[in-house]
Design a protein around this motif. Structure first.
Motif, PDB file in Angstrom:
ATOM      1  N   THR A   1      43.045  32.672  36.554  1.00 55.74           N
ATOM      2  CA  THR A   1      42.997  34.046  38.277  1.00 55.74           C
ATOM      3  C   THR A   1      44.677  34.787  38.127  1.00 55.74           C
ATOM      4  O   THR A   1      44.919  35.317  38.596  1.00 55.74           O
ATOM      5  N   VAL A   2      45.841  33.717  37.811  1.00 60.37           N
ATOM      6  CA  VAL A   2      46.681  34.593  37.187  1.00 60.37           C
ATOM      7  C   VAL A   2      47.117  35.386  36.702  1.00 60.37           C
ATOM      8  O   VAL A   2      47.836  36.700  37.023  1.00 60.37           O
ATOM      9  N   LEU A   3      46.142  35.300  35.632  1.00 57.92           N
ATOM     10  CA  LEU A   3      46.045  37.014  34.826  1.00 57.92           C
ATOM     11  C   LEU A   3      45.719  38.341  35.851  1.00 57.92           C
ATOM     12  O   LEU A   3      46.379  38.897  36.118  1.00 57.92           O
ATOM     13  N   GLY A   4      44.456  38.030  36.493  1.00 60.16           N
ATOM     14  CA  GLY A   4      43.885  38.961  37.771  1.00 60.16           C
ATOM     15  C   GLY A   4      45.375  39.081  38.844  1.00 60.16           C
ATOM     16  O   GLY A   4      44.730  40.314  39.294  1.00 60.16           O
ATOM     17  N   LEU A   5      45.663  38.049  39.023  1.00 58.28           N
ATOM     18  CA  LEU A   5      46.489  38.631  39.903  1.00 58.28           C
ATOM     19  C   LEU A   5      47.758  38.733  39.599  1.00 58.28           C
ATOM     20  O   LEU A   5      48.027  40.604  40.598  1.00 58.28           O
TER      21      LEU A   5
ATOM     22  N   PRO B   1      34.927  34.260  51.015  1.00 60.76           N
ATOM     23  CA  PRO B   1      35.121  33.465  51.023  1.00 60.76           C
ATOM     24  C   PRO B   1      33.320  33.171  49.753  1.00 60.76           C
ATOM     25  O   PRO B   1      33.482  32.233  49.320  1.00 60.76           O
ATOM     26  N   ARG B   2      32.442  33.667  49.782  1.00 60.51           N
ATOM     27  CA  ARG B   2      31.518  33.761  49.551  1.00 60.51           C
ATOM     28  C   ARG B   2      31.493  33.808  48.372  1.00 60.51           C
ATOM     29  O   ARG B   2      29.926  33.510  46.825  1.00 60.51           O
ATOM     30  N   ASP B   3      32.662  34.807  47.938  1.00 56.62           N
ATOM     31  CA  ASP B   3      32.214  34.863  45.781  1.00 56.62           C
ATOM     32  C   ASP B   3      33.287  34.201  45.706  1.00 56.62           C
ATOM     33  O   ASP B   3      34.066  33.864  44.821  1.00 56.62           O
ATOM     34  N   LEU B   4      34.142  33.467  46.344  1.00 57.74           N
ATOM     35  CA  LEU B   4      35.493  32.524  46.247  1.00 57.74           C
ATOM     36  C   LEU B   4      36.125  33.428  44.972  1.00 57.74           C
ATOM     37  O   LEU B   4      36.951  32.838  43.857  1.00 57.74           O
ATOM     38  N   ALA B   5      36.304  34.460  45.636  1.00 62.47           N
ATOM     39  CA  ALA B   5      36.922  35.762  44.873  1.00 62.47           C
ATOM     40  C   ALA B   5      38.000  36.288  45.667  1.00 62.47           C
ATOM     41  O   ALA B   5      38.130  36.077  46.951  1.00 62.47           O
ATOM     42  N   LEU B   6      39.509  35.814  45.012  1.00 62.32           N
ATOM     43  CA  LEU B   6      40.172  37.732  45.869  1.00 62.32           C
ATOM     44  C   LEU B   6      40.620  38.688  45.152  1.00 62.32           C
ATOM     45  O   LEU B   6      39.797  39.139  44.239  1.00 62.32           O
ATOM     46  N   VAL B   7      39.280  39.748  46.064  1.00 62.68           N
ATOM     47  CA  VAL B   7      38.906  40.883  46.028  1.00 62.68           C
ATOM     48  C   VAL B   7      40.194  41.974  45.663  1.00 62.68           C
ATOM     49  O   VAL B   7      40.623  42.736  46.452  1.00 62.68           O
ATOM     50  N   PHE B   8      40.531  43.321  44.438  1.00 63.85           N
ATOM     51  CA  PHE B   8      41.405  44.222  44.372  1.00 63.85           C
ATOM     52  C   PHE B   8      40.789  45.235  44.655  1.00 63.85           C
ATOM     53  O   PHE B   8      39.874  45.817  43.543  1.00 63.85           O
ATOM     54  N   HIS B   9      40.109  46.704  45.682  1.00 63.39           N
ATOM     55  CA  HIS B   9      39.304  47.259  45.604  1.00 63.39           C
ATOM     56  C   HIS B   9      39.782  48.269  45.317  1.00 63.39           C
ATOM     57  O   HIS B   9      41.314  48.295  45.354  1.00 63.39           O
ATOM     58  N   ARG B  10      39.851  49.290  45.030  1.00 62.64           N
ATOM     59  CA  ARG B  10      40.465  50.646  44.440  1.00 62.64           C
ATOM     60  C   ARG B  10      41.348  50.568  43.112  1.00 62.64           C
ATOM     61  O   ARG B  10      42.478  50.907  43.037  1.00 62.64           O
ATOM     62  N   TRP B  11      41.118  49.503  42.080  1.00 61.95           N
ATOM     63  CA  TRP B  11      42.009  49.081  41.768  1.00 61.95           C
ATOM     64  C   TRP B  11      41.765  50.279  40.291  1.00 61.95           C
ATOM     65  O   TRP B  11      40.756  50.931  39.814  1.00 61.95           O
ATOM     66  N   PRO B  12      43.572  50.592  40.644  1.00 59.25           N
ATOM     67  CA  PRO B  12      43.400  52.365  39.941  1.00 59.25           C
ATOM     68  C   PRO B  12      42.923  52.859  38.101  1.00 59.25           C
ATOM     69  O   PRO B  12      43.517  54.013  37.742  1.00 59.25           O
ATOM     70  N   TRP B  13      42.611  51.288  37.077  1.00 60.02           N
ATOM     71  CA  TRP B  13      42.871  51.828  35.651  1.00 60.02           C
ATOM     72  C   TRP B  13      41.028  51.585  35.641  1.00 60.02           C
ATOM     73  O   TRP B  13      40.387  50.474  36.028  1.00 60.02           O
TER      74      TRP B  13
ATOM     75  N   LEU C   1      38.751  38.177  36.640  1.00 58.19           N
ATOM     76  CA  LEU C   1      39.573  37.186  35.864  1.00 58.19           C
ATOM     77  C   LEU C   1      40.298  36.093  37.198  1.00 58.19           C
ATOM     78  O   LEU C   1      40.494  36.309  37.371  1.00 58.19           O
ATOM     79  N   GLY C   2      39.386  34.737  36.450  1.00 61.71           N
ATOM     80  CA  GLY C   2      39.017  33.763  36.470  1.00 61.71           C
ATOM     81  C   GLY C   2      38.622  34.219  38.558  1.00 61.71           C
ATOM     82  O   GLY C   2      37.582  34.685  38.668  1.00 61.71           O
ATOM     83  N   ASN C   3      39.545  34.223  39.772  1.00 60.78           N
ATOM     84  CA  ASN C   3      39.018  34.286  41.306  1.00 60.78           C
ATOM     85  C   ASN C   3      39.661  35.755  41.561  1.00 60.78           C
ATOM     86  O   ASN C   3      39.311  35.143  42.461  1.00 60.78           O
ATOM     87  N   VAL C   4      39.958  36.128  40.579  1.00 64.43           N
ATOM     88  CA  VAL C   4      40.265  37.615  41.043  1.00 64.43           C
ATOM     89  C   VAL C   4      39.385  38.657  40.427  1.00 64.43           C
ATOM     90  O   VAL C   4      38.946  38.639  39.708  1.00 64.43           O
ATOM     91  N   ILE C   5      38.793  39.661  41.651  1.00 65.51           N
ATOM     92  CA  ILE C   5      37.861  40.715  40.871  1.00 65.51           C
ATOM     93  C   ILE C   5      38.427  41.908  40.986  1.00 65.51           C
ATOM     94  O   ILE C   5      39.138  41.855  41.988  1.00 65.51           O
ATOM     95  N   LEU C   6      39.166  41.854  40.174  1.00 72.36           N
ATOM     96  CA  LEU C   6      39.268  44.061  39.897  1.00 72.36           C
ATOM     97  C   LEU C   6      38.546  45.056  39.995  1.00 72.36           C
ATOM     98  O   LEU C   6      37.658  45.112  38.729  1.00 72.36           O
TER      99      LEU C   6
ATOM    100  N   ARG D   1      29.891  37.644  41.111  1.00 66.53           N
ATOM    101  CA  ARG D   1      30.113  36.261  41.927  1.00 66.53           C
ATOM    102  C   ARG D   1      29.695  35.364  39.929  1.00 66.53           C
ATOM    103  O   ARG D   1      29.867  34.097  39.712  1.00 66.53           O
ATOM    104  N   ALA D   2      28.880  35.443  39.433  1.00 69.16           N
ATOM    105  CA  ALA D   2      28.349  34.545  38.394  1.00 69.16           C
ATOM    106  C   ALA D   2      29.604  34.677  37.323  1.00 69.16           C
ATOM    107  O   ALA D   2      29.411  33.470  36.467  1.00 69.16           O
ATOM    108  N   HIS D   3      30.033  35.879  37.214  1.00 74.17           N
ATOM    109  CA  HIS D   3      31.461  35.311  36.247  1.00 74.17           C
ATOM    110  C   HIS D   3      32.492  34.727  36.817  1.00 74.17           C
ATOM    111  O   HIS D   3      33.136  34.004  36.328  1.00 74.17           O
ATOM    112  N   VAL D   4      32.788  33.934  38.241  1.00 74.15           N
ATOM    113  CA  VAL D   4      33.485  33.312  38.641  1.00 74.15           C
ATOM    114  C   VAL D   4      33.240  31.777  38.481  1.00 74.15           C
ATOM    115  O   VAL D   4      33.835  31.514  38.480  1.00 74.15           O
ATOM    116  N   TYR D   5      31.426  31.324  38.557  1.00 72.97           N
ATOM    117  CA  TYR D   5      31.961  30.711  38.740  1.00 72.97           C
ATOM    118  C   TYR D   5      31.164  30.369  37.304  1.00 72.97           C
ATOM    119  O   TYR D   5      32.041  28.522  36.420  1.00 72.97           O
ATOM    120  N   GLN D   6      31.763  31.317  36.664  1.00 74.89           N
ATOM    121  CA  GLN D   6      31.554  30.892  34.780  1.00 74.89           C
ATOM    122  C   GLN D   6      33.205  31.239  34.251  1.00 74.89           C
ATOM    123  O   GLN D   6      33.105  29.898  33.559  1.00 74.89           O
TER     124      GLN D   6
END
Length: 147
Positions: free
Chosen positions: A21-25, A42-54, A62-67, A99-104
């Motif tokens: 998660t730290v890597l994702g942050l 909350p449903r995905d248990l993740a902080l999502v960064f939208h419009r991630w530019p790369w 990455l952990g509980n972060v979705i880029l 979300r499946a990847h978050v659970y994994q």
């Protein structure tokens, strides 16, 4: 599952996935300077960064972060099997797949990335991707070695 045990499992999973998660942050925070924005799902248990530019498009967990390169995870995408021509499958919700990847990550912690890469990385052959597609299709089976 008992609500108290479920909360405990979530907390333990969050802690276990924390190094990833730290890597994702870090990646998400860098993306903020280039136009990304973040919100908690909350449903995905993740902080999502939208419009991630790369990246080529889509999402990376990455952990509980979705880029995510797009505007909303509430969009559809094709499965890995469909994209590879292994069958005609209905589109799935990108949020469910990620979300499946978050659970994994929450189950495997630091072992996730080496196992994911050893299983083929971003590929239809990877059981992690097939499981994420299965979960997005059915709501069950996010564990890579389940049926």
């Amino acid at each position: 599952m008992n609500p108290v045990l479920r909360r405990l499992a979530i907390v333990l999973g969050l802690v276990w996935a924390l190094p990833n998660t730290v890597l994702g942050l870090i990646a998400g925070i860098v993306g903020l300077a280039f136009g990304a924005h973040a919100h908690w799902r909350p449903r995905d248990l993740a902080l999502v960064f939208h419009r991630w530019p790369w990246g080529p498009g889509g999402a990376l967990t990455l952990g509980n972060v979705i880029l995510h390169t797009g505007d909303t995870l509430d969009s559809t995408c094709v499965t890995y099997a469909h994209r590879a021509g292994h069958g005609d499958e209905a589109p799935i919700a990108l949020a469910d797949h990620e979300r499946a990847h978050v659970y994994q990550y929450m189950a495997l912690g630091l072992m996730f990335l080496p196992l994911y890469l050893a299983c083929g990385g971003i590929s239809v052959r990877n059981p992690f991707e097939r499981a994420a597609d299965r979960y997005a299709q059915t709501g069950r089976g996010w564990w890579p070695w389940s049926r």
